[in-house]
Write an enzyme that holds these catalytic residues in place. Structure first.
Site, PDB file in Angstrom:
ATOM      1  N   SER A  16       0.852  -1.182   0.000  1.00 40.94           N
ATOM      2  CA  SER A  16       0.000   0.000   0.000  1.00 40.94           C
ATOM      3  C   SER A  16       0.888   1.232   0.000  1.00 40.94           C
ATOM      4  O   SER A  16       2.067   1.166  -0.378  1.00 40.94           O
ATOM      5  CB  SER A  16      -0.919  -0.027   1.223  1.00 40.94           C
ATOM      6  OG  SER A  16      -1.831   1.053   1.184  1.00 40.94           O
ATOM      7  N   HIS A  66      -1.749  -0.123  -3.921  1.00 38.18           N
ATOM      8  CA  HIS A  66      -2.894   0.775  -3.872  1.00 38.18           C
ATOM      9  C   HIS A  66      -2.521   2.106  -4.510  1.00 38.18           C
ATOM     10  O   HIS A  66      -1.613   2.790  -4.040  1.00 38.18           O
ATOM     11  CB  HIS A  66      -3.335   0.997  -2.417  1.00 38.18           C
ATOM     12  CG  HIS A  66      -3.835  -0.250  -1.764  1.00 38.18           C
ATOM     13  ND1 HIS A  66      -3.860  -0.417  -0.406  1.00 38.18           N
ATOM     14  CD2 HIS A  66      -4.346  -1.395  -2.285  1.00 38.18           C
ATOM     15  CE1 HIS A  66      -4.354  -1.604  -0.114  1.00 38.18           C
ATOM     16  NE2 HIS A  66      -4.651  -2.218  -1.235  1.00 38.18           N
ATOM     17  N   ASP A  86      -5.820  -5.619   3.057  1.00 35.08           N
ATOM     18  CA  ASP A  86      -5.841  -6.166   1.702  1.00 35.08           C
ATOM     19  C   ASP A  86      -4.697  -7.173   1.544  1.00 35.08           C
ATOM     20  O   ASP A  86      -3.566  -6.917   1.933  1.00 35.08           O
ATOM     21  CB  ASP A  86      -5.697  -5.028   0.693  1.00 35.08           C
ATOM     22  CG  ASP A  86      -6.080  -5.448  -0.721  1.00 35.08           C
ATOM     23  OD1 ASP A  86      -6.590  -6.561  -0.886  1.00 35.08           O
ATOM     24  OD2 ASP A  86      -5.862  -4.647  -1.646  1.00 35.08           O
TER      25      ASP A  86
END
Length: 379
Positions: free
Chosen positions: A29, A56, A148
């Site tokens: 991320s 991300h 995630d």
């Protein structure tokens, strides 16, 4: 609500691994750039591995990730494009505002990405990678916020692949995504980023060496004759008897455990199982890996909704109690799915019967998750 509207369709494609190459899915991320750079600065460029980076990204910003990662390796680093064949010694980067999957070794890029609250790009890619590559799949969870990747790595492990997560300097998973991944109990190793390339190289060498023992279906042919001994050792240490479990499932689970520990010979693994009592617990947990989700078998739940539940409720009133028992409930999705159907069927009934649902499983970790009843939003 129709069952088909409750369940999300998933692909059924699965490939058997012939270790010509490994495909490594790496998720991170915000703040993951340094981890990417550290990883590739330690990764040799002449391996039979391909790398897919899923980070991300803000959907409305141009990504410089390919360019920045490319400064740490001489391998080609390119933005993933729809229809692109994944080749060894290449690095592929998810583009902004996209969902990335892989089918038959070919990348699928779908735009636009779902709304933010439904966007789990790392889980989505890991799941497709697991289904496509089997035990030639590897997932790596690097630094980032949120969880995630923690659901997708379950699929990687279920299909026989290797799962890694990033730690700091003390073998403890970093906060955020690596910690969420480690909390599943399904991460094979928590490592510093600079140590991951060496682990991947040794994993690939072991898969190559083990290939001579495998049949056309990808399972070791030399394991079946040792199942009674192995299940007996688990029974002695853990108290659960897997002797009547499906042979192919047992073989795959033991094979995967041997891959993680890098045992080439079955007798050597059995000696390890005898000498290390903790290994019986590890193998026990390997046997218990469950793949479940809400309304997992749509046809069965359609029949339950259409036929079984109306018959079950017929003639029942406030003085009656209906009891449902869900065996082998894993993390509880099936039990809650049945509860949803019963609740919907009772809507509008003036004097509904009482309903009790019992759910049991021998996996205490899974039961704890089921008791908590907290699940990620569907993807």
């Amino acid at each position: 609500m129709n069952i088909q509207e409750k369940v999300q369709a998933s692909t059924a494609h699965t490939s058997e691994c012939v270790p010509q190459q490994l495909i490594i899915g790496i998720g991170a991320s915000a703040g993951g750039l340094e981890a990417f750079k550290t990883f590739f600065s330690h990764m040799p460029v002449d391996t039979e591995m391909a790398f897919v980076l899923v980070q991300h990204l803000a959907p409305d910003h141009t990504s410089l990730l390919s360019e920045l990662v490319g400064r740490s390796t001489t391998m080609p680093v390119v933005d993933a494009a729809d229809g692109m064949l994944v080749e060894p010694r290449h690095v592929y980067v998810i583009p902004p505002n996209a969902t990335l999957c892989i089918v038959d070794g070919v990348l699928q890029v779908i735009k636009p990405a779902p709304a933010r609250q439904f966007r789990f790009p790392i889980d989505t890619f890991f799941k497709s990678l697991a289904e496509d590559q089997g035990d030639c799949a590897v997932c790596v969870v690097l630094s980032g916020s949120g969880s995630d990747g923690s659901r997708g790595l379950r699929a990687i492990k279920e299909h026989g692949g290797l799962t890694l997560a990033q730690c700091g300097i003390d073998q403890v998973a970093m906060a955020g995504m690596p910690a969420a991944a480690a909390a599943t109990g399904l991460v094979d190793e928590v490592l510093q980023v600079e140590k991951m390339p060496a682990r991947l190289l040794s994993h690939y060498r072991h898969l190559q060496a083990a290939q001579d023992h495998k049949g056309p279906d990808g399972t070791r042919q030399d394991l079946a004759g040792h199942l009674r001994t192995i299940t007996g050792l688990v029974m002695k240490e853990i108290g659960h008897d897997f002797a009547q479990y499906k042979e192919k499932t047992l073989v795959r689970r033991i094979q995967r455990r041997m891959q993680i520990l890098q045992f080439d010979a079955v007798p050597a693994y059995i000696d390890h199982l005898r000498q290390e009592p903790a290994e019986a617990e590890h193998l026990f947990q390997e046997f218990l890996i469950s793949v479940t989700e809400f309304f997992r078998d749509p046809q069965a739940f359609e029949a339950l909704q259409r036929e079984a539940i109306p018959n079950l409720l017929a003639g029942k009133g406030a003085a009656d109690t209906i009891r449902v028992w869900v065996t082998a409930c894993a993390t509880g999705e099936e039990a809650y799915s049945i509860a949803i159907l019963l609740r919907e069927a009772l809507e509008g009934v003036r004097a509904p019967p009482k309903v009790q649902i019992f759910a049991t499983d021998i996996d205490e970790r899974a039961m704890n998750a089921a008791r908590a009843g907290r699940y990620a939003k569907p993807q």
